[in-house]
Every structure is written in structure tokens, then in C-alpha cells.
Design a protein around this motif. Structure first.
Motif, short mmCIF file in Angstrom:
data_model
loop_
_atom_site.label_atom_id
_atom_site.label_comp_id
_atom_site.label_asym_id
_atom_site.label_seq_id
_atom_site.Cartn_x
_atom_site.Cartn_y
_atom_site.Cartn_z
N GLU A 29 -2.57 1.12 11.16
CA GLU A 29 -2.11 2.12 10.69
C GLU A 29 -2.34 2.02 9.28
N GLN A 30 -2.09 0.85 8.64
CA GLN A 30 -2.00 0.65 7.26
C GLN A 30 -3.61 0.81 6.70
N MET A 31 -4.64 0.44 7.77
CA MET A 31 -5.97 0.43 7.09
C MET A 31 -6.28 1.95 7.21
N LYS A 32 -5.86 2.66 8.10
CA LYS A 32 -6.03 4.08 8.06
C LYS A 32 -5.36 4.84 6.80
N VAL A 33 -4.32 4.59 6.44
CA VAL A 33 -3.85 5.04 5.29
C VAL A 33 -4.38 4.87 3.98
N ARG A 34 -5.24 3.54 3.94
CA ARG A 34 -5.98 3.09 2.61
C ARG A 34 -7.24 3.85 2.85
N VAL A 35 -7.74 4.15 4.24
CA VAL A 35 -8.85 4.81 3.97
C VAL A 35 -8.71 5.95 3.46
N GLU A 36 -7.89 6.68 4.07
CA GLU A 36 -7.50 8.06 3.57
C GLU A 36 -7.43 8.28 2.01
N LYS A 37 -7.09 7.19 1.34
CA LYS A 37 -7.07 7.31 -0.02
C LYS A 37 -8.20 6.96 -0.83
N ILE A 38 -9.44 6.75 -0.23
CA ILE A 38 -10.93 6.80 -0.69
C ILE A 38 -11.10 8.15 -1.17
N SER A 39 -10.70 9.06 -0.53
CA SER A 39 -11.19 10.43 -0.88
C SER A 39 -10.39 11.07 -1.63
N GLN A 40 -9.11 10.45 -1.90
CA GLN A 40 -7.99 10.86 -2.89
C GLN A 40 -8.57 10.27 -4.17
N ILE A 41 -8.90 9.13 -4.31
CA ILE A 41 -9.43 8.55 -5.46
C ILE A 41 -10.43 9.21 -6.18
N SER A 42 -11.55 9.60 -5.13
CA SER A 42 -12.44 10.54 -5.65
C SER A 42 -12.39 11.82 -6.31
N ASN A 43 -11.15 12.36 -5.82
CA ASN A 43 -10.70 13.63 -6.07
C ASN A 43 -10.14 13.58 -7.44
N LYS B 98 -11.24 -0.23 -3.87
CA LYS B 98 -10.10 -0.35 -2.58
C LYS B 98 -10.18 -1.34 -1.59
N ALA B 99 -9.22 -2.01 -1.45
CA ALA B 99 -9.03 -2.92 -0.44
C ALA B 99 -8.59 -2.30 1.04
N LEU B 100 -9.28 -2.43 1.72
CA LEU B 100 -8.88 -1.74 3.29
C LEU B 100 -7.92 -2.43 4.15
N ARG B 101 -7.80 -3.60 3.95
CA ARG B 101 -6.80 -4.63 4.37
C ARG B 101 -5.83 -5.23 3.71
N PRO B 102 -4.50 -5.12 3.92
CA PRO B 102 -3.42 -5.72 3.12
C PRO B 102 -3.40 -7.15 3.04
N LEU B 103 -3.27 -7.81 2.09
CA LEU B 103 -3.14 -9.11 1.80
C LEU B 103 -2.10 -9.86 2.66
N PRO B 104 -1.99 -11.00 3.23
CA PRO B 104 -0.87 -11.56 4.15
C PRO B 104 0.43 -11.33 3.23
N GLU B 105 1.54 -11.29 3.73
CA GLU B 105 2.83 -11.31 3.30
C GLU B 105 3.01 -12.29 2.21
N LYS B 106 3.64 -12.06 1.34
CA LYS B 106 3.95 -12.80 -0.10
C LYS B 106 4.67 -14.10 0.46
N PHE B 107 5.79 -14.19 1.35
CA PHE B 107 6.41 -14.94 1.47
C PHE B 107 6.11 -15.99 2.52
N HIS B 108 5.36 -15.24 3.63
CA HIS B 108 4.79 -15.92 4.56
C HIS B 108 3.35 -16.62 4.19
N GLY B 109 2.89 -15.87 3.56
CA GLY B 109 1.38 -16.40 3.07
C GLY B 109 0.53 -16.58 3.94
N LEU B 110 -0.63 -17.43 3.53
CA LEU B 110 -1.55 -17.74 4.77
C LEU B 110 -1.37 -19.32 4.94
N THR B 111 -0.51 -19.58 6.28
CA THR B 111 -0.12 -20.85 6.45
C THR B 111 -1.04 -21.46 7.48
#
Length: 492
Positions: A9-23, A131-144
Motif C-alpha cells: 500500500e505504501q509503495m502504491k502511494v509512492r508510485v502515484e506521487k511520481i506523476s504528481q512530481i512531474s505535474n 523518488k524511493a518506492l520502498r520505505p526505509l526500515p523503521e527508525k527505532f527498530h532499524g535493520l537488526t
């Protein structure tokens, strides 16, 4: 923990922003961006410095009504930026709508220091870069997850300062060694990665096929014989940081592909080489660490003082009571090892191993794990060293040394064998051992023999496992953690 559904769902929202940036008239994936400063350079600028243009990945964003703060990241650190709606107008809403954590942006603005004392760039304008399509890992959980950190090292670098500092130190270590060798009149050269013979060390090779030549070739297990060819050609001192490959076991201190530094010096013997080695390593410690005392896990390791030098025979004799000089055959030696109840931990078929391989396995079992502070082990049995020069005082051993630290072989070196008749005989012995099933032997290299027959000067050579010394100096227990992109099984 983000579920797969939430991620999609997050990736879908980010993909939609690509055209918005172009606009908006911007490119969601820009061609370039002209910076005036790197992030670390911007941190040194005086307040009120205007026209500053920086770029990086957005790794944090916090909105407080008409004010927002965030951080840009690159490998050297972070720089805070501040957005004020009263200055940016519609650009503020555009930024809030389109920019996500993980995106790359360019920022232009003026330097200031916040009330909390943090150097910050006050944003006058921004440029979308990627534009990054995937979110980074959560700040507090990080990449453990340890394996995920290896598989997605790019995220590990973004999320973990410890990893960033480790790999920056790796570069510092290699640069320091290279500079020291250059200043001591060594030439850096390149040698083949694909070879006709698996030579230069006792190890099992990787085999591949060259379609153009229709021949099987090997990934090099060491650059040794080619560096010696360069010495025969007239170079006095040569070295190479060589990616090397050995088709053997994988553990915390062994990898199938690794970085091996080898150098060779004409007219030195192994004693000259030991003296130079101690100077090089101490210079490295002082330059990179600022001290000759390091901590590895819970151990203090001291590189200070003159490092002890002990023979291979005396070391094993002191540690288990077996005098290897008293057992001339592998059968007699194996019988004595079994009589003393010593179990050799290896995937090698002992019944097919040669005497040299057996001695090496015994040393790794009873002696090597006890060696913490640096020690030079000298005078290895002839069986273990098919490319080393026999000792004039005792022809059953060779003029060789290993530098062992914390149970790891960090350096292997010797006075090189330059007698082509002696070398031919040792190749023959290695071939006989291979014919009887010992896979950790060296194949006959006739081209190298031909080179020797044209004449070689006295030589002393040296090899260092770069990944091991980096692990020691970064307090890292597994070699995979000091390699940016280690080999792993494919993800299912």
C-alpha cells in the motif's frame, strides 16, 4: 513490523506521487544536481552563508504546523534542514505532499545554527532528485536482522552508523598500507584472475570454462606465481591487492572470495621480511588506531614491543608433546595423533591427506587458537611449503614465517624458492599427493617452471588477508561483516 500488505500500500502511494512530481514541472528521477558543498563541508560553514546547495537522502522528517525539520544523509553523516512556510509559500505544501523519507533531494539555502546548537540549512528551495518506492526500515527498530544486513548492505549503511564507520575504516586501512608500500619503493601491478593453473597456495580452486578458448580455467587462489614472474622480469619490489578465490569451507574467519595483499622483494630473505612486516603493521596501527593496543571482543591485544619468533616444530611440541620431526611419514604421524587422543576438526579425508596437510591440521587444532598477541611462527616443514626455499641449516624445513594474531593467520611469508630443479621435484611430490586423493595440493605449473629456468634473483614474498586485519582493527567477529557485499545463498 510492517506487513506485506502495508508495504504494498505504501509503495502504491509512492508510485502515484511520481506523476504528481512531474505535474509540478520537476523530474521524479533527475539527470544531475550541481552542489556547492558536500554535507560534511556544509557543516563547517559559518552562519548566514548563503547560496549553499547540498544533496542527499532524506532520512528523517518532522512537521510542526508551519515549520518542518529533516535530515539529509550521505556516507559521511547527516545535515539538518529546516523549512518555513512563510518563506516557501506553496513550495512548503508541495514538499509536504511529495517528499517521503528515503527520497533523494537537492536543497538550496542559508546556513544557521538552531537554538539546540545544531548546524542547519534554512531551505529557500528544493529540487526533486529521485523518488524511493520502498520505505526505509523503521527508525527505532532499524535493520537488526544479521542476514538482512548482509543482503541489503545499502540499507545497513543508511541505518547503522557502526557499519558506515567500519567500511570507512576499511578504506583508511587499505590506503595506509598502499601508501607505506609506495613510499618503500614497491610497484603496484595487476595479475590475472583467470588462470590455467591453480597455483600460489595449497587450496581447492573454483573451476570455470572459457567459451572463446574452449578451455577450463581456474579463479586464482593467489597472485603469487605471477608476481614472481614480474620480479624475474626486472621489478625489484611489487605488490597487488588481489581478489582471490578458494572453494573451501566458510566460517567466521574464512570466506570463498577474499582480498589478499601480496608483495615480493628481490634480494631480501624471510628475516628481512619479518623486520619489515613488524614496521608496516606498527605503522598501520599507529596511523589508523592511534595506539599499539587494541581491544577485540573481551581481549586486549598488544602489538607493542618486539614480537616473539618461534619455530613451527617447537610450537606444536610445546602445545601437545608431539615432535613432528620424529615422524617422517604421514602414517606414523597420524598414528601418534590418534594415540594422544587428538581429534582433528576438518572436512578433509584424513586417509587421503599428505603429511604436510596432516601437520597443518594438527597445528590448527592444538596451537593456533592459543595465539592472541602477535607472534611470528617460523621454519615450517617442507611438506607445507611447495614454493618456499629450504633452510640452509635444516633442509627438512623452509625459511618461512606466519604472523598470527588472535588465532588468525594474518600474514604468510617466506624466502622464495628460486631453484628450478628443486621446484620441479616439489611439484612432482605435490602431483603424487594429488594422485592419491589429497585435494589441497598444488598442480604442476610448467609455465612458471620455464620462467624460473630463465633465472630469478633471491626473493622474499608476503601475503596478508586484508579482511582479517580489518576485522581485528574494527572489533568484528565475522569476516562477512567487513565485506560490503559477501556471497550468500539466494533468497527464496
Amino acid at each position: 513490523m510492517t506487513t506485506l500488505t502495508e508495504l504494498n500500500e505504501q509503495m502504491k502511494v509512492r508510485v502515484e506521487k511520481i506523476s504528481q512530481i512531474s505535474n509540478t514541472g520537476q523530474q521524479p528521477y533527475a539527470e544531475r544536481y550541481e552542489r556547492t558543498h558536500s554535507l560534511s563541508e556544509a557543516l563547517t560553514l559559518a552562519d548566514d552563508t548563503a547560496g549553499v546547495r547540498v544533496a542527499g537522502r532524506v532520512v528523517s522528517l518532522r512537521y510542526f504546523g508551519k515549520l518542518a525539520f529533516g535530515h539529509l544523509y550521505d556516507i559521511n553523516g547527516k545535515l539538518q534542514f529546516a523549512l518555513q512556510k512563510k518563506k516557501l509559500g506553496e513550495l512548503f505544501a508541495q514538499f509536504k505532499e511529495l517528499v517521503d523519507i528515503g527520497d533523494f533531494i537537492g536543497i538550496e539555502g542559508q546556513m544557521m545554527t538552531t537554538k539546540t546548537g545544531e548546524k542547519t540549512i534554512d531551505v529557500h528551495g528544493f529540487t526533486f532528485l529521485s523518488k524511493a518506492l520502498r520505505p526505509l526500515p523503521e527508525k527505532f527498530h532499524g535493520l537488526t536482522d544479521p542476514e538482512l544486513r548482509l543482503r541489503r548492505r545499502y540499507l545497513d549503511l543508511v541505518m547503522n552508523e557502526e557499519s558506515r564507520e567500519r567500511f570507512k575504516k576499511r578504506t583508511h586501512i587499505i590506503r595506509t598500507i598502499r601508501t607505506f608500500l609506495d613510499e618503500n619503493e614497491f610497484f603496484e601491478i595487476d595479475t590475472p584472475v583467470l588462470t590455467n593453473k591453480a597455483s600460489g597456495a595449497l587450496a581447492r580452486p573454483f573451476i570455470t570454462h572459457n567459451n572463446a578458448l574452449d578451455i577450463d580455467v581456474y579463479l586464482r587462489i593467489a597472485p603469487e606465481t605471477y608476481l614472481k614472474r614480474a620480479i624475474a622480469g626486472g621489478f625489484d619490489r611489487v605488490y597487488e591487492f588481489a581478489r582471490s578465490f578458494r572453494n573451501e569451507g566458510v566460517d567466521a574467519s574464512h570466506l570463498p572470495d577474499f582480498t589478499l595483499l601480496e608483495y615480493y622483494c628481490a634480494y631480501w630473505n624471510y628475516v628481512d621480511n619479518m623486520n619489515f612486516t613488524e614496521k608496516l603493521i606498527k605503522h598501520l596501527l599507529n596511523s589508523v588506531m592511534g595506539t599499539l593496543e587494541i581491544t577485540y571482543e573481551d581481549r586486549q591485544i598488544s602489538f607493542d614491543g618486539t614480537w616473539p619468533r618461534v619455530s613451527f616444530r617447537d610450537l606444536i611440541l610445546n602445545d601437545c608433546g608431539i615432535d613432528i620431526d620424529q615422524f617422517a611419514t604421514k602414517e606414523d604421524l597420524h598414528q601418534e595423533i590418534e594415540r594422544q587422543g587428538i581429534t582433528l576438526e576438518t572436512d578433509v579425508d584424513i586417509s587421503k591427506a599428505g603429511r604436510g596437510t596432516l601437520i597443518d591440521l594438527l597445528y590448527k587444532k592444538v596451537s593456533r587458537p592459543k595465539l592472541i598477541n602477535p607472534v611470528f611462527i617460523t621454519h615450517h616443514p617442507l611438506d607445507l611449503s611447495p614454493l618456499a626455499r629450504k633452510s640452509d641449516a635444516n633442509p627438512s624445513v623452509v625459511d618461512r614465517f606466519q604472523l598470527v594474531v588472535n588465532g588468525w593467520e594474518v600474514v604468510n611469508a617466506y624466502s622464495e624458492l628460486v631453484d628450478p630443479l628443486d621446484q620441479a621435484q616439489r611439484f612432482k611430490q605435490q602431483a603424487e599427493a594429488r594422485a592419491h586423493g589429497d585435494t589441497e595440493t598444488m598442480d604442476v605449473d610448467n609455465d612458471f617452471l620455464t620462467c624460473m629456468e630463465y633465472g630469478m634473483p633471491p626473493i622474499s614474498g608476503w601475503g596478508m588477508g586484508i579482511d582479517r586485519i580489518i576485522a581485528l582493527l574494527t572489533n568484528t567477529t565475522n569476516l562477512r561483516d567487513v565485506i560490503l557485499f559477501p556471497l550468500l545463498r539466494p533468497e527464496v
